[in-house]
Design a protein around this motif. Structure first.
Motif, short mmCIF file in Angstrom:
data_model
loop_
_atom_site.label_atom_id
_atom_site.label_comp_id
_atom_site.label_asym_id
_atom_site.label_seq_id
_atom_site.Cartn_x
_atom_site.Cartn_y
_atom_site.Cartn_z
N ARG A 432 0.91 -1.18 0.14
CA ARG A 432 -0.02 -0.07 0.07
C ARG A 432 0.82 1.24 0.09
N ILE A 433 1.68 1.15 0.75
CA ILE A 433 2.91 2.17 0.75
C ILE A 433 3.43 2.60 -0.41
N CYS A 434 3.95 1.65 -1.16
CA CYS A 434 4.39 1.79 -2.54
C CYS A 434 3.35 2.28 -3.47
N ILE A 435 2.08 1.94 -3.60
CA ILE A 435 1.33 2.59 -4.23
C ILE A 435 0.95 4.14 -3.99
N ALA A 440 1.89 9.54 -5.58
CA ALA A 440 2.30 10.81 -5.14
C ALA A 440 2.93 11.77 -6.09
N MET A 441 3.50 10.88 -7.35
CA MET A 441 4.05 11.67 -8.46
C MET A 441 2.90 12.04 -9.63
N GLU A 442 1.54 11.91 -9.12
CA GLU A 442 0.31 12.18 -9.94
C GLU A 442 0.54 11.59 -11.63
N PRO A 443 0.84 10.34 -11.72
CA PRO A 443 1.19 9.76 -13.09
C PRO A 443 0.00 9.45 -13.71
N VAL A 463 -5.60 -5.17 -1.71
CA VAL A 463 -4.81 -4.56 -2.67
C VAL A 463 -5.62 -4.26 -3.83
N LEU A 464 -6.11 -5.46 -4.66
CA LEU A 464 -6.75 -5.38 -5.79
C LEU A 464 -7.88 -4.30 -5.72
N ARG A 465 -8.75 -4.31 -4.73
CA ARG A 465 -9.57 -3.51 -4.40
C ARG A 465 -9.09 -2.03 -4.32
N LEU A 466 -8.05 -1.78 -3.77
CA LEU A 466 -7.15 -0.45 -3.98
C LEU A 466 -6.86 0.30 -5.15
#
Length: 542
Positions: A432-435, A440-443, A463-466
């Motif tokens: 989740r932190i990696c996501i 944060a870079m607004e890709p 994580v898939l739902r996220l």
């Protein structure tokens, strides 16, 4: 009745002081009969691997300590055995297949020598007899050309072949008990199917009892005779496969089963947003073909790959290891340079763009990798990791921290945890932190490269739902790389199937799953373990 090969009676294994609970395993009892496969399932931290290591006598000294109970191997209590006796039992009466063969095998020894070591230590056989036996067991585990492969090193073999070497090493002395600790988690579906079939064949042929640890209910549905469900170090449910899978009693078991993705794709309306990513004959070749290269080996990792990906769309890329999935993703992210072809990001070709010009475009493509622990710097707080990218692109630290706090809440974590380090989080929390760091870079484009393959089914579902939620919320284009067909079925709008660097089939996910056209695609679907499990089970639970 036949006496059990393994009988674990009221086992308790104590954790060091200060842990999140007193015991890693509490009052655990289970049995494995000759010729029986018992699958142990549960989330990370449930005590599955601690149980297996307790049986093998491999618990780390001073950290995990059996405090009560017995572990009887054919009637002998291994907890009371001396180190010398345990050494005699390992290989001869019990053996273990570990999850990652590359870390379990010695990289500087030939694989044949590593199998031979078991015979050399435990038998009086001559060198010639041992070599003949090694070749025999290598052939039995379906390794190609054993006479040649016996002199190979681990790095020269594929993941599936390395796992077969470990199985050969474990079975060469016909042990009564085989323990398999997540031996197929990182393997492709076709290789996984071969390994599962091989374990079942060897178990039947040798009447070996198998304790199979897994979090994959497809594997359970495929091979288990009985199922043991563990939670927080305790057995919460056990019984024969059909009873546990069809009529689970405990809420925890029902939750685990409900988390298994169905292999039947839902209806997903076509996405009509603007094209974010487009590749044209994208190719990547490894090896040299120049005048001075001689006859060096040339590998076409990706060949003439064309893809289109729109805003708000998830494109799944599936295929075996070596099919070119990750190579394509790394070329698109310009982590490696393509050999030929175009990569257009919102209409701008970045395929051959020099680094100085490429830098402003890097923020538009972010990657979530398979192993979040390796993706995060262990010496930096997660807050520092999240704000690093935005501050490098000119955002003030105050604004970057405010964005990081918002994103931590978005991914279901407390903003107050920004000052903690990666090792203080679970695997699912680290992902989740990696996501959050990627967002944060607004890709414009998010690449998920096997981002959920190492997670428990319940955490995987979260994580898939996220990922699906952030795709909708930020209108992201998502390139989703996976070897898990169940996951691809549930999250992808379209599917692209790769084999040997080339795209062999693509289309709407529902269409490809309903009527695959290419023989390779059909083979992938047929190899998926317990492929009927998800859809039948959902109906049963409803």
């Amino acid at each position: 009745m036949t006496a059990p090969v393994l009988s674990v009676e009221n086992l308790t294994v104590r954790l060091p002081a200060g842990g999140d609970r007193a015991n890693a395993v509490t009052d655990l009892s289970l049995t494995v009969a000759p010729g029986e496969i018992v699958c142990v399932v549960g989330e990370s931290g449930s005590g599955k691997s601690v149980t297996a290591h307790s049986v093998m006598g491999l618990l780390p000294k001073g950290q995990l300590t059996p405090s009560s109970g017995r572990i009887l191997l054919e009637g002998e209590d291994v907890l009371a055995a001396s180190p010398a006796r345990l050494r005699d039992l390992r290989g001869t009466r019990m053996a273990m297949i570990f999850q990652e063969p590359m870390t379990a095998l010695n990289p500087v020894l030939k694989v044949g020598d590593q199998i031979d070591e078991v015979l050399r230590i435990h038998t009086p056989m001559s060198a010639a007899e041992r070599r003949a036996r090694v070749l025999e067991i290598m052939d039995a585990v379906r390794l190609p050309d054993p006479a040649r492969m016996i002199d190979a090193y681990p790095h020269q073999l594929s993941g599936g072949q390395r796992q077969r070497i470990m199985i050969a090493q474990a079975l060469v002395l016909d042990p009564a008990l085989l323990i398999a600790d997540e031996p197929t988690t990182a393997l492709d579906v076709t290789t996984q199917a071969q390994i599962l079939k091989l374990v079942a064949e060897m178990q039947t042929r040798r009447n070996t009892g198998v304790l199979f640890i897994t979090h994959d209910f497809g594997v359970v549905a495929e091979i288990a005779d009985r199922v043991v469900v563990m939670q927080h170090g305790r057995v919460v449910e056990q019984g024969d496969r059909e009873t546990v899978l069809r009529e689970p009693r405990e809420a925890y078991t029902k939750m685990l089963i409900a988390s298994v993705p169905s292999i039947t794709p839902p209806e997903r309306p076509p996405v009509s947003g603007p094209i974010v990513l487009e590749t044209d004959k994208l190719s990547k070749t490894y090896g040299s073909t120049g005048f001075f290269a001689g006859k060096g080996r040339v590998v076409k990792a990706a060949a003439d790959v064309d893809l289109r990906l729109r805003r708000g769309e998830t494109l799944g890329v599936v295929g075996e290891s070596g099919s070119g999935k990750s190579t394509v993703a790394r070329c698109i992210a310009r982590l490696i340079d393509p050999s030929a072809g175009a990569i257009r990001l919102s209409g701008v070709d970045i395929a051959t763009m020099p680094e100085r010009e490429l830098r402003p475009h890097r923020r538009n493509v972010q990657v979530v990798f398979q192993d979040p622990y390796r993706s995060l710097n262990p010496r930096r707080t997660v807050g520092d990791s999240i704000i690093e990218g935005p501050t490098n692109f000119g955002l003030s630290k105050t604004d970057a921290l405010a964005r990081a706090r918002d994103l931590m809440g978005l991914v279901g974590l407390s903003p107050d945890a920004l000052d903690r380090y990666p090792h203080q989080f679970s695997g699912g929390q680290r992902q989740r932190i990696c996501i959050a760091r990627a967002l944060a870079m607004e890709p414009q484009l998010l690449i998920a490269d096997e981002a959920v393959s190492a997670l428990d089914v319940s955490v995987q579902a979260q994580v898939l739902r996220l990922l699906d939620d952030v795709r909708k919320r930020f209108d992201l284009a998502v390139l989703f790389i996976t070897h898990d067909l169940r996951v691809a079925a549930q999250v992808c709008d379209r599917i692209m199937v790769m084999q040997n660097g080339s795209v062999v089939e693509e289309g709407a996910t529902r269409d490809v799953f309903a009527a695959p056209k290419h023989p390779y695609t059909k083979a992938l679907f047929e190899a998926a373990p317990g492929r009927e499990f998800g859809s039948r089970l959902t109906a049963d639970l409803d």
